[in-house]
Design a protein around this motif. Structure first.
Motif, PDB file in Angstrom:
ATOM      1  N   UNK A 150       0.714  -1.267   0.141  1.00  0.00           N
ATOM      2  CA  UNK A 150      -0.079   0.012   0.192  1.00  0.00           C
ATOM      3  C   UNK A 150       0.531   1.358   0.033  1.00  0.00           C
ATOM      4  N   UNK A 151       2.050   1.111   0.429  1.00  0.00           N
ATOM      5  CA  UNK A 151       3.015   2.033   0.631  1.00  0.00           C
ATOM      6  C   UNK A 151       4.962   1.988   0.522  1.00  0.00           C
ATOM      7  N   UNK A 152       4.682   2.581   0.151  1.00  0.00           N
ATOM      8  CA  UNK A 152       6.589   2.205   0.734  1.00  0.00           C
ATOM      9  C   UNK A 152       7.170   3.447   1.103  1.00  0.00           C
ATOM     10  N   UNK A 153       8.234   3.662   2.020  1.00  0.00           N
ATOM     11  CA  UNK A 153       9.400   4.735   2.275  1.00  0.00           C
ATOM     12  C   UNK A 153      10.942   4.286   1.637  1.00  0.00           C
ATOM     13  N   UNK A 154      11.182   5.602   1.280  1.00  0.00           N
ATOM     14  CA  UNK A 154      12.314   5.952   0.983  1.00  0.00           C
ATOM     15  C   UNK A 154      12.965   6.613   1.370  1.00  0.00           C
ATOM     16  N   UNK A 155      14.897   6.885   1.236  1.00  0.00           N
ATOM     17  CA  UNK A 155      15.819   7.624   1.254  1.00  0.00           C
ATOM     18  C   UNK A 155      15.828   8.028   0.072  1.00  0.00           C
ATOM     19  N   UNK A 156      16.201   9.616  -0.661  1.00  0.00           N
ATOM     20  CA  UNK A 156      16.832   9.283  -1.666  1.00  0.00           C
ATOM     21  C   UNK A 156      17.954  10.245  -1.029  1.00  0.00           C
ATOM     22  N   UNK A 157      19.059  10.041  -0.865  1.00  0.00           N
ATOM     23  CA  UNK A 157      20.652  10.450  -1.017  1.00  0.00           C
ATOM     24  C   UNK A 157      21.059  11.736  -2.182  1.00  0.00           C
ATOM     25  N   UNK A 158      21.619  12.576  -2.280  1.00  0.00           N
ATOM     26  CA  UNK A 158      21.750  14.180  -3.689  1.00  0.00           C
ATOM     27  C   UNK A 158      22.904  14.023  -3.316  1.00  0.00           C
ATOM     28  N   UNK A 159      24.095  13.459  -3.228  1.00  0.00           N
ATOM     29  CA  UNK A 159      25.392  14.841  -4.081  1.00  0.00           C
ATOM     30  C   UNK A 159      25.325  15.566  -4.859  1.00  0.00           C
ATOM     31  N   UNK A 160      26.287  16.497  -4.149  1.00  0.00           N
ATOM     32  CA  UNK A 160      26.170  17.755  -5.341  1.00  0.00           C
ATOM     33  C   UNK A 160      25.853  17.525  -6.337  1.00  0.00           C
ATOM     34  N   UNK A 161      25.413  18.720  -6.588  1.00  0.00           N
ATOM     35  CA  UNK A 161      24.580  19.083  -7.631  1.00  0.00           C
ATOM     36  C   UNK A 161      23.850  17.794  -8.709  1.00  0.00           C
ATOM     37  N   UNK A 162      23.918  16.271  -8.498  1.00  0.00           N
ATOM     38  CA  UNK A 162      22.937  15.443  -8.732  1.00  0.00           C
ATOM     39  C   UNK A 162      21.429  15.975  -8.744  1.00  0.00           C
ATOM     40  N   UNK A 163      21.529  15.182 -10.201  1.00  0.00           N
ATOM     41  CA  UNK A 163      19.712  15.921 -10.792  1.00  0.00           C
ATOM     42  C   UNK A 163      19.073  14.386 -11.114  1.00  0.00           C
ATOM     43  N   UNK A 164      17.251  14.567 -11.149  1.00  0.00           N
ATOM     44  CA  UNK A 164      16.923  13.546 -11.485  1.00  0.00           C
ATOM     45  C   UNK A 164      16.272  13.978 -13.221  1.00  0.00           C
ATOM     46  N   UNK A 165      16.240  12.960 -14.259  1.00  0.00           N
ATOM     47  CA  UNK A 165      15.469  13.752 -15.736  1.00  0.00           C
ATOM     48  C   UNK A 165      14.342  14.465 -14.938  1.00  0.00           C
ATOM     49  N   UNK A 166      13.401  14.401 -16.170  1.00  0.00           N
ATOM     50  CA  UNK A 166      12.108  14.462 -15.994  1.00  0.00           C
ATOM     51  C   UNK A 166      11.328  13.399 -15.698  1.00  0.00           C
ATOM     52  N   UNK A 167      10.141  13.668 -14.746  1.00  0.00           N
ATOM     53  CA  UNK A 167       9.773  11.947 -14.196  1.00  0.00           C
ATOM     54  C   UNK A 167       8.780  12.418 -14.177  1.00  0.00           C
ATOM     55  N   UNK A 168       7.727  10.937 -14.307  1.00  0.00           N
ATOM     56  CA  UNK A 168       6.347  10.526 -13.412  1.00  0.00           C
ATOM     57  C   UNK A 168       6.644   9.498 -11.990  1.00  0.00           C
ATOM     58  N   UNK A 169       4.823   9.211 -11.407  1.00  0.00           N
ATOM     59  CA  UNK A 169       5.437   8.302 -10.506  1.00  0.00           C
ATOM     60  C   UNK A 169       4.122   8.251 -10.079  1.00  0.00           C
ATOM     61  N   UNK A 170       2.713   8.263 -10.765  1.00  0.00           N
ATOM     62  CA  UNK A 170       1.731   7.033 -11.368  1.00  0.00           C
ATOM     63  C   UNK A 170       1.361   6.826 -10.439  1.00  0.00           C
ATOM     64  N   UNK A 171       1.638   7.812  -8.749  1.00  0.00           N
ATOM     65  CA  UNK A 171       0.948   7.034  -7.932  1.00  0.00           C
ATOM     66  C   UNK A 171       0.911   8.317  -7.054  1.00  0.00           C
ATOM     67  N   UNK A 172       0.264   8.524  -5.725  1.00  0.00           N
ATOM     68  CA  UNK A 172       0.674   9.585  -4.911  1.00  0.00           C
ATOM     69  C   UNK A 172       1.999   9.563  -4.149  1.00  0.00           C
ATOM     70  N   UNK A 173       2.581  10.740  -3.995  1.00  0.00           N
ATOM     71  CA  UNK A 173       3.903  10.561  -3.332  1.00  0.00           C
ATOM     72  C   UNK A 173       4.035  11.664  -2.001  1.00  0.00           C
ATOM     73  N   UNK A 174       4.663  11.971  -1.751  1.00  0.00           N
ATOM     74  CA  UNK A 174       5.223  12.870  -0.425  1.00  0.00           C
ATOM     75  C   UNK A 174       6.582  12.587  -0.513  1.00  0.00           C
ATOM     76  N   UNK A 175       6.813  13.776  -0.362  1.00  0.00           N
ATOM     77  CA  UNK A 175       8.876  14.133  -0.022  1.00  0.00           C
ATOM     78  C   UNK A 175       8.702  14.899   0.814  1.00  0.00           C
ATOM     79  N   UNK A 176       8.985  14.421   1.498  1.00  0.00           N
ATOM     80  CA  UNK A 176       9.908  15.792   3.078  1.00  0.00           C
ATOM     81  C   UNK A 176      11.177  16.117   3.231  1.00  0.00           C
ATOM     82  N   UNK A 177      11.873  16.811   3.566  1.00  0.00           N
ATOM     83  CA  UNK A 177      13.146  17.068   3.413  1.00  0.00           C
ATOM     84  C   UNK A 177      13.575  17.013   4.254  1.00  0.00           C
ATOM     85  N   UNK A 178      14.745  16.194   4.654  1.00  0.00           N
ATOM     86  CA  UNK A 178      15.677  15.781   6.056  1.00  0.00           C
ATOM     87  C   UNK A 178      17.000  16.420   6.811  1.00  0.00           C
ATOM     88  N   UNK A 179      17.363  16.573   4.575  1.00  0.00           N
ATOM     89  CA  UNK A 179      19.319  17.218   5.255  1.00  0.00           C
ATOM     90  C   UNK A 179      19.359  18.023   4.372  1.00  0.00           C
TER      91      UNK A 179
END
Length: 210
Positions: A74-103
């Protein structure tokens, strides 16, 4: 207890339990994003619970560490770790999502499809600083590009999705047009142990009876 799993992982366990209870009530998406967003905001308000093993950057690309997957996905929890200057391509998710900034901080640039079907930026990029929470979904806006706001340090965001996001068929949208299918998977092969309360119990003497 392993050094990779701090005693303070309890906030993540509490979040998982509370989020599961929220979904038990079968709320609509608006309620999930509002009430779930409040739960996530509480989680990322403190930065003392994420095990170091799930906070490690890679010089080549951002990392996606699974922290928890609901047993019925029903849900998953993930940590996204971004190195300096790193970026995603333009993308979709197809499901609801919540993003919280930790650091650190990140920018989320919304995109939309033009009449020619090509994804283009719309509006200003949204900056997420520590403690901020943003929602995505096919109903509130599902298309964006994200990058670390810092060119000289790591940033980490905590994401919650309405599926086992690493196994969802999604798409990226290259600048030259069209779309490419992808399944993200996860960086890690092991999960944090949320359920070992033994250290907490040992720290509290058992009650004695008169």
């Amino acid at each position: 207890m392993s050094a990779a799993v701090p005693a303070s992982i309890a906030p993540l366990r509490e979040f998982v339990v509370d989020f599961g209870r929220l979904l038990d009530g079968r709320p609509d998406e608006r309620a999930i994003l509002a009430e779930g967003g409040a739960l996530l905001r509480r989680l990322v308000a403190r930065d003392d619970w994420l095990p170091e093993a799930f906070a490690q950057p890679d010089p080549a690309r951002y990392q996606q560490f699974l922290l928890h997957a609901d047993s019925t996905e029903r849900f998953s929890v993930v940590s996204f770790v971004w190195g300096p200057g790193q970026a995603t391509p333009v993308h979709d998710h197809t499901v609801w999502g919540l993003i919280g900034m930790l650091r650190g901080a990140e920018y989320s640039q919304p995109h939309a499809f033009g009449d020619d079907g090509q994804a283009r930026p719309v509006g200003e990029a949204v900056r997420l600083d520590e403690g901020d929470v943003e929602a995505v979904s096919p109903t509130v806006g599902d298309l964006h590009r994200v990058h670390n706001a810092h060119a000289d340090r790591v940033s980490i965001s905590i994401h919650v999705y309405g599926a086992n996001i690493g196994a969802v068929r999604r798409h990226t949208y290259p600048a030259e047009g069209g779309r490419k299918p992808f399944v993200s998977g996860y960086t890690n092969t092991l999960l944090p142990n949320l359920w070992d309360r033994s250290a907490e119990l040992r720290a509290v003497p058992p009650a004695t009876t008169p």
